[in-house]
Structure formats: C-alpha cells, structure tokens
Design a protein around this motif. Structure first.
Motif, PDB file in Angstrom:
ATOM      1  N   LEU A   5       0.829  -1.205   0.000  1.00 47.75           N
ATOM      2  CA  LEU A   5       0.000   0.000   0.000  1.00 47.75           C
ATOM      3  C   LEU A   5       0.863   1.254   0.000  1.00 47.75           C
ATOM      4  O   LEU A   5       0.632   2.177  -0.782  1.00 47.75           O
ATOM      5  CB  LEU A   5      -0.904   0.031   1.237  1.00 47.75           C
ATOM      6  N   LYS A   6       1.853   1.274   0.869  1.00 49.43           N
ATOM      7  CA  LYS A   6       2.701   2.454   0.996  1.00 49.43           C
ATOM      8  C   LYS A   6       3.451   2.749  -0.305  1.00 49.43           C
ATOM      9  O   LYS A   6       3.499   3.885  -0.750  1.00 49.43           O
ATOM     10  CB  LYS A   6       3.695   2.246   2.138  1.00 49.43           C
ATOM     11  N   SER A   7       3.994   1.720  -0.936  1.00 46.34           N
ATOM     12  CA  SER A   7       4.766   1.937  -2.155  1.00 46.34           C
ATOM     13  C   SER A   7       3.886   2.380  -3.330  1.00 46.34           C
ATOM     14  O   SER A   7       4.371   2.986  -4.268  1.00 46.34           O
ATOM     15  CB  SER A   7       5.560   0.683  -2.527  1.00 46.34           C
ATOM     16  N   SER A   8       2.587   2.094  -3.279  1.00 51.07           N
ATOM     17  CA  SER A   8       1.689   2.509  -4.362  1.00 51.07           C
ATOM     18  C   SER A   8       0.928   3.794  -4.020  1.00 51.07           C
ATOM     19  O   SER A   8      -0.017   4.146  -4.715  1.00 51.07           O
ATOM     20  CB  SER A   8       0.695   1.396  -4.678  1.00 51.07           C
ATOM     21  N   LYS A   9       1.330   4.476  -2.959  1.00 47.47           N
ATOM     22  CA  LYS A   9       0.712   5.722  -2.495  1.00 47.47           C
ATOM     23  C   LYS A   9      -0.701   5.524  -1.967  1.00 47.47           C
ATOM     24  O   LYS A   9      -1.524   6.428  -1.997  1.00 47.47           O
ATOM     25  CB  LYS A   9       0.729   6.798  -3.577  1.00 47.47           C
ATOM     26  N   GLY A  10      -1.001   4.306  -1.508  1.00 44.05           N
ATOM     27  CA  GLY A  10      -2.296   4.027  -0.907  1.00 44.05           C
ATOM     28  C   GLY A  10      -2.281   4.340   0.576  1.00 44.05           C
ATOM     29  O   GLY A  10      -1.245   4.292   1.227  1.00 44.05           O
ATOM     30  N   TRP A  24      -6.823   5.764  -2.448  1.00 47.80           N
ATOM     31  CA  TRP A  24      -5.775   6.411  -3.223  1.00 47.80           C
ATOM     32  C   TRP A  24      -6.291   7.769  -3.661  1.00 47.80           C
ATOM     33  O   TRP A  24      -7.485   7.928  -3.922  1.00 47.80           O
ATOM     34  CB  TRP A  24      -5.442   5.585  -4.475  1.00 47.80           C
ATOM     35  N   ASN A  25      -5.403   8.745  -3.739  1.00 50.58           N
ATOM     36  CA  ASN A  25      -5.700  10.079  -4.265  1.00 50.58           C
ATOM     37  C   ASN A  25      -6.627  10.893  -3.364  1.00 50.58           C
ATOM     38  O   ASN A  25      -7.258  11.825  -3.829  1.00 50.58           O
ATOM     39  CB  ASN A  25      -6.282   9.997  -5.682  1.00 50.58           C
ATOM     40  N   GLY A  26      -6.716  10.564  -2.097  1.00 49.42           N
ATOM     41  CA  GLY A  26      -7.502  11.362  -1.165  1.00 49.42           C
ATOM     42  C   GLY A  26      -6.568  12.224  -0.325  1.00 49.42           C
ATOM     43  O   GLY A  26      -6.433  13.425  -0.549  1.00 49.42           O
ATOM     44  N   ALA A  27      -5.911  11.600   0.623  1.00 50.31           N
ATOM     45  CA  ALA A  27      -4.999  12.321   1.506  1.00 50.31           C
ATOM     46  C   ALA A  27      -3.661  12.595   0.824  1.00 50.31           C
ATOM     47  O   ALA A  27      -2.954  13.524   1.184  1.00 50.31           O
ATOM     48  CB  ALA A  27      -4.762  11.509   2.780  1.00 50.31           C
ATOM     49  N   ARG A  28      -3.327  11.792  -0.151  1.00 50.72           N
ATOM     50  CA  ARG A  28      -2.057  11.887  -0.864  1.00 50.72           C
ATOM     51  C   ARG A  28      -2.332  11.936  -2.363  1.00 50.72           C
ATOM     52  O   ARG A  28      -2.853  10.985  -2.917  1.00 50.72           O
ATOM     53  CB  ARG A  28      -1.299  10.595  -0.595  1.00 50.72           C
ATOM     54  N   PRO A  29      -2.007  13.030  -3.043  1.00 54.49           N
ATOM     55  CA  PRO A  29      -2.269  13.101  -4.485  1.00 54.49           C
ATOM     56  C   PRO A  29      -1.536  11.993  -5.257  1.00 54.49           C
ATOM     57  O   PRO A  29      -0.387  11.685  -4.989  1.00 54.49           O
ATOM     58  CB  PRO A  29      -1.725  14.477  -4.885  1.00 54.49           C
ATOM     59  N   CYS A  30      -2.234  11.389  -6.188  1.00 60.18           N
ATOM     60  CA  CYS A  30      -1.670  10.319  -7.013  1.00 60.18           C
ATOM     61  C   CYS A  30      -2.364  10.394  -8.375  1.00 60.18           C
ATOM     62  O   CYS A  30      -3.533  10.031  -8.495  1.00 60.18           O
ATOM     63  CB  CYS A  30      -1.901   8.961  -6.345  1.00 60.18           C
ATOM     64  N   SER A  31      -1.658  10.901  -9.389  1.00 61.25           N
ATOM     65  CA  SER A  31      -2.293  11.167 -10.683  1.00 61.25           C
ATOM     66  C   SER A  31      -2.856   9.911 -11.345  1.00 61.25           C
ATOM     67  O   SER A  31      -3.885   9.965 -11.997  1.00 61.25           O
ATOM     68  CB  SER A  31      -1.308  11.861 -11.624  1.00 61.25           C
ATOM     69  N   SER A  32      -2.206   8.787 -11.209  1.00 61.94           N
ATOM     70  CA  SER A  32      -2.721   7.548 -11.814  1.00 61.94           C
ATOM     71  C   SER A  32      -3.169   6.594 -10.708  1.00 61.94           C
ATOM     72  O   SER A  32      -2.742   5.457 -10.633  1.00 61.94           O
ATOM     73  CB  SER A  32      -1.663   6.907 -12.710  1.00 61.94           C
ATOM     74  N   HIS A  33      -4.068   7.107  -9.859  1.00 62.12           N
ATOM     75  CA  HIS A  33      -4.487   6.351  -8.678  1.00 62.12           C
ATOM     76  C   HIS A  33      -5.191   5.040  -9.018  1.00 62.12           C
ATOM     77  O   HIS A  33      -5.052   4.066  -8.289  1.00 62.12           O
ATOM     78  CB  HIS A  33      -5.373   7.216  -7.775  1.00 62.12           C
ATOM     79  N   ARG A  34      -5.919   4.994 -10.110  1.00 59.10           N
ATOM     80  CA  ARG A  34      -6.609   3.746 -10.476  1.00 59.10           C
ATOM     81  C   ARG A  34      -5.607   2.659 -10.826  1.00 59.10           C
ATOM     82  O   ARG A  34      -5.745   1.519 -10.412  1.00 59.10           O
ATOM     83  CB  ARG A  34      -7.562   3.989 -11.644  1.00 59.10           C
ATOM     84  N   TRP A  35      -4.576   3.020 -11.603  1.00 63.99           N
ATOM     85  CA  TRP A  35      -3.541   2.045 -11.953  1.00 63.99           C
ATOM     86  C   TRP A  35      -2.756   1.656 -10.703  1.00 63.99           C
ATOM     87  O   TRP A  35      -2.433   0.473 -10.518  1.00 63.99           O
ATOM     88  CB  TRP A  35      -2.609   2.589 -13.031  1.00 63.99           C
ATOM     89  N   ALA A  36      -2.452   2.610  -9.850  1.00 63.10           N
ATOM     90  CA  ALA A  36      -1.700   2.315  -8.619  1.00 63.10           C
ATOM     91  C   ALA A  36      -2.480   1.343  -7.734  1.00 63.10           C
ATOM     92  O   ALA A  36      -1.905   0.394  -7.181  1.00 63.10           O
ATOM     93  CB  ALA A  36      -1.399   3.605  -7.860  1.00 63.10           C
ATOM     94  N   ALA A  37      -3.784   1.548  -7.601  1.00 64.07           N
ATOM     95  CA  ALA A  37      -4.612   0.646  -6.793  1.00 64.07           C
ATOM     96  C   ALA A  37      -4.646  -0.749  -7.408  1.00 64.07           C
ATOM     97  O   ALA A  37      -4.524  -1.760  -6.708  1.00 64.07           O
ATOM     98  CB  ALA A  37      -6.030   1.205  -6.663  1.00 64.07           C
ATOM     99  N   TYR A  38      -4.803  -0.812  -8.730  1.00 69.11           N
ATOM    100  CA  TYR A  38      -4.810  -2.108  -9.414  1.00 69.11           C
ATOM    101  C   TYR A  38      -3.469  -2.819  -9.236  1.00 69.11           C
ATOM    102  O   TYR A  38      -3.418  -4.008  -8.914  1.00 69.11           O
ATOM    103  CB  TYR A  38      -5.113  -1.931 -10.908  1.00 69.11           C
TER     104      TYR A  38
END
Length: 184
Positions: A5-10, A24-38
């Motif tokens: 989770l940490k390495s994917s910005k979750g 993902w992309n709530g508390a920590r911005p992550c432009s490709s949050h869907r791919w990071a979660a997957y």
C-alpha cells in the motif's frame, strides 16, 4: 501487505474482520491512482507472505474525505456511495473466484495495460440510472520497454476478451442481433 500500500501511495483506512479498506488520491495526491490501486491489488494477490487467497474489489469515484472525530480521537474517513459499491464489486468477484474485480471507472485506465473482461452489469432499480459494470482484471499485458507503443497496439488487437466485452456492451444496450454477430 501494508508495504505494498505504501509503495503505491495508498492509505490504509481500516481493518474489519478479514477486510482491509484503503484509498488512493484522497490524503495523498496520485495522478494515476486507479492504476496504482490495481497494481497494488495484483501485488497483494501474488504476495507469498499473505496467508490466504484474496478477493479484492476496486472502485473509483468522488467521495468526501477527511479527519472525523473529536480532539482526543480523529480518524481519516471517506463517505459516499462507493463504500457500499466496493462491497458489491468484491462479492461479485468472489462469486466467480476472481482475484481482482474492478468497476468501469477503474477499467477505463487499467484495460490499456492489463487484460480485463466483463463479469456483470447491475442496474439498481428500474427507474434509476445507477448501474454498475464489474470487470475481472486478469494480469498485466507484457511489453518490451523499447517497443511498448507497437506492443500495446498489437496487444489490444489480440486481446482475447475484446470481442466478448464489446458484444456484452451491445447486448446490454438492447442490440442483441449485433451482439450475437460479434461472437459468432
């Protein structure tokens, strides 16, 4: 598990029984949050240190998020319909022994870099426009670094589920004749 989770910005939200909630992309911005979660979900499914078979549901959309509570005890939380949709996506995936089930919003980003296939289309009420499309995410499309664009185009044309997914969409739109022609 938490290292993935940490390495994917979750951000881990909570544990409830055998469920882990993360965002993902709530508390920590992550432009490709869907791919990071997957990518995190696939990593967790292949993590040998996880003692059980996982069933993961991923959904994407807008929620209200932030710290809730009082001075002595605050908890980062998110509120919105996605909280109940993720349960439904996960249960649909589990019912067909799918490791990672995703909704249409996640599929939009993931389908270009991973194989996906439609599992189910749920309409909540006759008069509602709320519908949920659930896909199975089946693994990364392998591409060579120096030929990734060529490989990506070729991989999309050879996607074994492309015809299935498009015929399913036609069928659900009421175009049964064209849907049957596609799969013949």
């Amino acid at each position: 598990c938490l290292q993935n989770l940490k390495s994917s910005k979750g951000i881990p939200d909570s544990f409830s029984g055998d469920r882990l909630y993360a965002s993902w992309n709530g508390a920590r911005p992550c432009s490709s949050h869907r791919w990071a979660a997957y990518h995190c979900a696939r990593s967790l499914c292949h993590d040998k240190s996880v003692p059980t078979k996982l069933s993961i549901g991923l959904v994407s959309g807008e929620v209200k998020c932030g710290n809730m509570g009082c001075e002595g005890m605050k908890k980062y939380s998110y509120i919105g319909s996605l909280s109940s949709w993720v349960h439904l996506v996960e249960r649909i995936g589990r019912s067909v022994e799918c490791d990672v089930a995703i909704d249409a919003a996640v599929n939009e980003e993931v389908c270009n870099r991973a194989y996906t296939r439609m599992l189910q289309h749920v309409v909540f009420t006759k008069h509602s426009r709320n519908m949920l499309r659930v896909y199975e995410a089946m693994g990364h499309k392998e591409v060579a670094e120096e030929e990734w664009m060529y490989q990506l185009r070729e991989g999309q044309s050879k996607d074994p589920n492309k015809e299935y997914n498009s015929s399913y969409e036609l069928f659900m739109a009421g175009n049964v004749t064209d849907a049957l022609k596609k799969i013949e």
